[in-house]
Design a protein around this motif. Structure first.
Motif, PDB file in Angstrom:
ATOM      1  N   ILE A  75       4.547  -0.324  13.346  1.00 41.49           N
ATOM      2  CA  ILE A  75       3.401   0.473  13.801  1.00 41.49           C
ATOM      3  C   ILE A  75       2.056  -0.097  13.336  1.00 41.49           C
ATOM      4  O   ILE A  75       1.114  -0.191  14.122  1.00 41.49           O
ATOM      5  CB  ILE A  75       3.574   1.973  13.421  1.00 41.49           C
ATOM      6  N   ASP A  76       1.978  -0.531  12.076  1.00 40.32           N
ATOM      7  CA  ASP A  76       0.679  -1.011  11.580  1.00 40.32           C
ATOM      8  C   ASP A  76       0.368  -2.433  12.058  1.00 40.32           C
ATOM      9  O   ASP A  76      -0.768  -2.893  11.950  1.00 40.32           O
ATOM     10  CB  ASP A  76       0.655  -0.969  10.048  1.00 40.32           C
ATOM     11  N   LYS A 119      -4.563   6.525  14.547  1.00 40.52           N
ATOM     12  CA  LYS A 119      -4.668   5.757  13.291  1.00 40.52           C
ATOM     13  C   LYS A 119      -6.137   5.748  12.835  1.00 40.52           C
ATOM     14  O   LYS A 119      -6.934   6.543  13.323  1.00 40.52           O
ATOM     15  CB  LYS A 119      -4.118   4.346  13.514  1.00 40.52           C
ATOM     16  N   GLN A 179       4.474   9.493   6.511  1.00 39.45           N
ATOM     17  CA  GLN A 179       3.535  10.233   5.664  1.00 39.45           C
ATOM     18  C   GLN A 179       3.937  11.708   5.619  1.00 39.45           C
ATOM     19  O   GLN A 179       3.982  12.322   4.547  1.00 39.45           O
ATOM     20  CB  GLN A 179       2.114  10.100   6.222  1.00 39.45           C
ATOM     21  N   LYS A 218       0.834  -1.209   0.000  1.00 42.03           N
ATOM     22  CA  LYS A 218       0.000   0.000   0.000  1.00 42.03           C
ATOM     23  C   LYS A 218       0.869   1.260   0.000  1.00 42.03           C
ATOM     24  O   LYS A 218       0.649   2.170  -0.802  1.00 42.03           O
ATOM     25  CB  LYS A 218      -0.930  -0.033   1.224  1.00 42.03           C
ATOM     26  N   SER A 219       1.846   1.325   0.898  1.00 46.84           N
ATOM     27  CA  SER A 219       2.693   2.524   0.981  1.00 46.84           C
ATOM     28  C   SER A 219       3.406   2.782  -0.340  1.00 46.84           C
ATOM     29  O   SER A 219       3.485   3.919  -0.812  1.00 46.84           O
ATOM     30  CB  SER A 219       3.759   2.350   2.073  1.00 46.84           C
ATOM     31  N   THR A 227      -2.494   8.409   4.379  1.00 48.82           N
ATOM     32  CA  THR A 227      -1.327   8.539   3.494  1.00 48.82           C
ATOM     33  C   THR A 227      -1.653   9.483   2.335  1.00 48.82           C
ATOM     34  O   THR A 227      -0.872  10.390   2.027  1.00 48.82           O
ATOM     35  CB  THR A 227      -0.902   7.147   2.969  1.00 48.82           C
ATOM     36  N   GLU A 260       1.150   6.776  19.066  1.00 46.01           N
ATOM     37  CA  GLU A 260       0.710   7.023  17.679  1.00 46.01           C
ATOM     38  C   GLU A 260      -0.494   6.146  17.305  1.00 46.01           C
ATOM     39  O   GLU A 260      -1.272   6.483  16.418  1.00 46.01           O
ATOM     40  CB  GLU A 260       1.856   6.777  16.704  1.00 46.01           C
ATOM     41  N   ARG A 276      -1.899  13.230   3.874  1.00 44.40           N
ATOM     42  CA  ARG A 276      -0.652  13.905   4.276  1.00 44.40           C
ATOM     43  C   ARG A 276       0.248  14.155   3.073  1.00 44.40           C
ATOM     44  O   ARG A 276       0.908  15.190   2.986  1.00 44.40           O
ATOM     45  CB  ARG A 276       0.101  13.078   5.328  1.00 44.40           C
ATOM     46  N   SER A 334       6.733  10.065  11.492  1.00 37.56           N
ATOM     47  CA  SER A 334       5.687   9.832  10.488  1.00 37.56           C
ATOM     48  C   SER A 334       6.263   9.849   9.079  1.00 37.56           C
ATOM     49  O   SER A 334       6.746  10.874   8.602  1.00 37.56           O
ATOM     50  CB  SER A 334       4.592  10.900  10.599  1.00 37.56           C
ATOM     51  N   ARG A 336       9.737   4.321   7.682  1.00 38.58           N
ATOM     52  CA  ARG A 336       9.860   3.658   6.379  1.00 38.58           C
ATOM     53  C   ARG A 336      10.409   4.625   5.325  1.00 38.58           C
ATOM     54  O   ARG A 336       9.999   5.787   5.280  1.00 38.58           O
ATOM     55  CB  ARG A 336       8.511   3.063   5.949  1.00 38.58           C
ATOM     56  N   ARG A 347       0.430  18.174  11.872  1.00 47.22           N
ATOM     57  CA  ARG A 347       1.787  17.652  11.736  1.00 47.22           C
ATOM     58  C   ARG A 347       2.373  17.904  10.345  1.00 47.22           C
ATOM     59  O   ARG A 347       3.579  17.978  10.186  1.00 47.22           O
ATOM     60  CB  ARG A 347       1.800  16.159  12.078  1.00 47.22           C
TER      61      ARG A 347
HETATM   62  C1  S3P Z   1       2.466   5.095   6.139  1.00 42.87           C
HETATM   63  C2  S3P Z   1       3.053   5.536   7.296  1.00 42.87           C
HETATM   64  C3  S3P Z   1       2.531   5.195   8.635  1.00 42.87           C
HETATM   65  C4  S3P Z   1       1.606   3.992   8.579  1.00 42.87           C
HETATM   66  C5  S3P Z   1       0.604   4.093   7.470  1.00 42.87           C
HETATM   67  C6  S3P Z   1       1.293   4.206   6.125  1.00 42.87           C
HETATM   68  C7  S3P Z   1       3.038   5.528   4.849  1.00 42.87           C
HETATM   69  O1  S3P Z   1       1.789   6.297   9.138  1.00 42.87           O
HETATM   70  O2  S3P Z   1       0.958   3.829   9.820  1.00 42.87           O
HETATM   71  O3  S3P Z   1      -0.232   2.942   7.454  1.00 42.87           O
HETATM   72  O4  S3P Z   1       2.714   4.935   3.809  1.00 42.87           O
HETATM   73  O5  S3P Z   1       3.841   6.473   4.866  1.00 42.87           O
HETATM   74  P1  S3P Z   1       2.498   7.557   9.849  1.00 42.87           P
HETATM   75  O6  S3P Z   1       3.240   8.307   8.824  1.00 42.87           O
HETATM   76  O7  S3P Z   1       1.358   8.356  10.414  1.00 42.87           O
HETATM   77  O8  S3P Z   1       3.370   6.981  10.904  1.00 42.87           O
END
Ligand code: S3P
Length: 432
Positions: free
Chosen positions: A318-319, A346, A172, A25-26, A98, A342, A101, A170, A197, A129
């Motif tokens: 986190i997820d 969600k 995102q 997904k990301s 995602t 955090e 943001r 974060s 990530r 944020r």
């Molecule tokens: C994501 C970042 C995480 C994660 C979300 C997807 C991303 O959120 O929990 O499911 O794709 O960058 P945060 O950026 O709020 O930590």
């Protein structure tokens, strides 16, 4: 058995089979955004087709990007960062934090007016944020509670790069700022409290953007132009994690999940399972589009309670923390998850929603401001609510594998947010 939107799962004797999970997904969100910003045609294979990624695609289409999707292949015609057009209606990020943001970063670079909203859940999630640093870069963002809540309006401009220390970890927000820097002047420096990530860093580097990364600091010269991308999205580790967890807590299991993305920023769940005594084998590691990919084999293990508090590990898992809490219900002893505040912001307040479900299936679980304690015991079964949260729904489907009786989960179609094919894939393993 399905009743309306409720799904009931009986315990299983055995889980067996070889599966692949849909695209990450990301990475899918990022591939669509970067392809839209590049000038030219990008080809993305194994794109995740789910509500969240389609929210990104729809928003980009409303900004004038042509995105043609056939099966899981997408062809995106990017017109460069100055090629977007003012949307005539309100952009809707649906349930997707995602999308929201990241697109706020992109909209901030545009010399036009736009309004972004989301569904009931997303309209309660913090946007400050990302609005605060974007405003510092020159964007004009307004909305409830000083642009903390959607809907927000954006009047973009030529931004300037800043040196920004993020208060919360974060990816995102980091990504929104990185994309904003592509339409800014100067130099952009982003400092994270812990590394999150790094899919955006990898994908931008693969599309020719010079990104300097050193642990928790990302720096780039502004106004760089990414080249179109041709990539295959790896399988989503966060989707695979449900089957890893299911295999570990099952009475009998042998599951192989192939072509899964194992970016270290995502695989904290494996480390946690290993820390609890779980066996997870990673084989056939290779790279695709700058991302590590591997096959994952899982068999049942006896888990022991543990303490999870390291903030870097929390960010890397986190997820998966609701799933960790479910697995901990089957462990011997108590598991404590700390420094995970955090989770409260969600898709639902996941500290509350996972504890609610655990208690309903007969487990002693308690919530704290920044975490959860779970006493391992007997998962009796019963009815739980997903609260419309995809990851809560799937975590409790996993719990049914070794529960005493059935577990019914309401609003199960929430899984369509990230993993529309969850049920048939789970059934493949259960019927083996
Ligand atoms: C994501 C970042 C995480 C994660 C979300 C997807 C991303 O959120 O929990 O499911 O794709 O960058 P945060 O950026 O709020 O930590």
């Amino acid at each position: 058995m399905t009743t309306g939107n409720q799904q009931t799962f009986a315990p299983v004797e055995k889980l067996e089979g070889s599966i692949t999970v849909p695209g990450d997904k990301s990475i899918s969100h990022r591939a669509l955004f970067i392809a839209a910003i590049a000038s030219g045609i990008s080809k993305i294979s194994n794109l995740l087709i789910a509500n969240d990624t389609m929210s990104t695609a729809q928003c980009l289409r409303s900004l004038g990007t042509n995105i043609a999707v056939t099966g899981t292949d997408a062809v995106v015609t990017g017109n460069g960062i100055s090629g977007f057009t003012e949307p005539s209606g309100i952009l809707d990020a649906g349930n997707s934090g995602t999308t929201a943001r990241i697109i706020l970063g992109l909209l901030s670079t545009q010399d036009f007016f736009s309004v972004l909203t989301g569904d009931d859940s997303l309209r309660t999630r913090p946007m400050k944020r990302v609005a605060i640093p974007l405003t510092a870069m020159g964007s004009i963002i307004d909305g409830r509670d000083h642009a903390n809540y959607l809907p927000v309006s954006v009047r973009g401009t030529r931004l300037k790069g800043i040196d920004y220390t993020m208060p919360a970890a974060s990816a995102q927000v980091k990504t929104g700022l990185m994309l904003a820097s592509l339409g800014a002047k100067g130099v952009m420096t982003i400092r994270e409290p812990v590394a999150t990530r790094d899919h955006t860093e990898r994908m931008l580097a693969a599309s020719g953007v010079d990104v300097k990364v050193s642990d928790t600091v990302v720096q780039l010269v502004c106004s760089q132009k990414p080249l179109p991308v041709t990539m295959t999205v790896p399988g989503d580790f966060s989707s695979a994690a449900f089957f890893i967890g299911a295999g570990i807590i099952a009475h009998s299991a042998d599951i192989l999940i192939t072509k899964v993305g194992i970016n270290p920023g995502r695989t904290g769940f494996i480390d946690i399972m290993r820390q609890m005594g779980g066996t997870v084998e990673i084989t056939n590691m290779r790279f695709e589009a700058g991302e590590p990919v591997a096959d994952i084999r899982v068999r049942p293990s006896n888990l022991k309670g543990t303490v999870i508090e390291d903030r870097r590990l929390i960010a890397r898992a986190i997820d998966e923390l609701p799933l960790v809490a479910v697995c901990a219900a089957f462990a011997q002893g108590t598991t404590l998850i700390k420094n995970a505040e955090e989770l409260r912001v969600k898709e639902t307040d996941r500290i509350k929603t996972v504890v609610d479900g655990l208690v309903k299936v007969g487990i002693k679980a308690r919530e704290f401001r920044d975490g959860i304690s779970i006493e391992g015991g007997t998962v009796r079964g019963g009815s739980v609510s997903s609260f419309g949260d995809h990851r809560i729904a799937m975590a409790f489907a996993v719990a049914s594998v070794s529960s005493e009786r059935e577990i019914s989960i309401d609003n199960f179609s929430a899984v369509n947010i990230s993993f529309p094919g969850f049920l048939p894939l789970f059934n493949t393993l259960r019927r083996a």
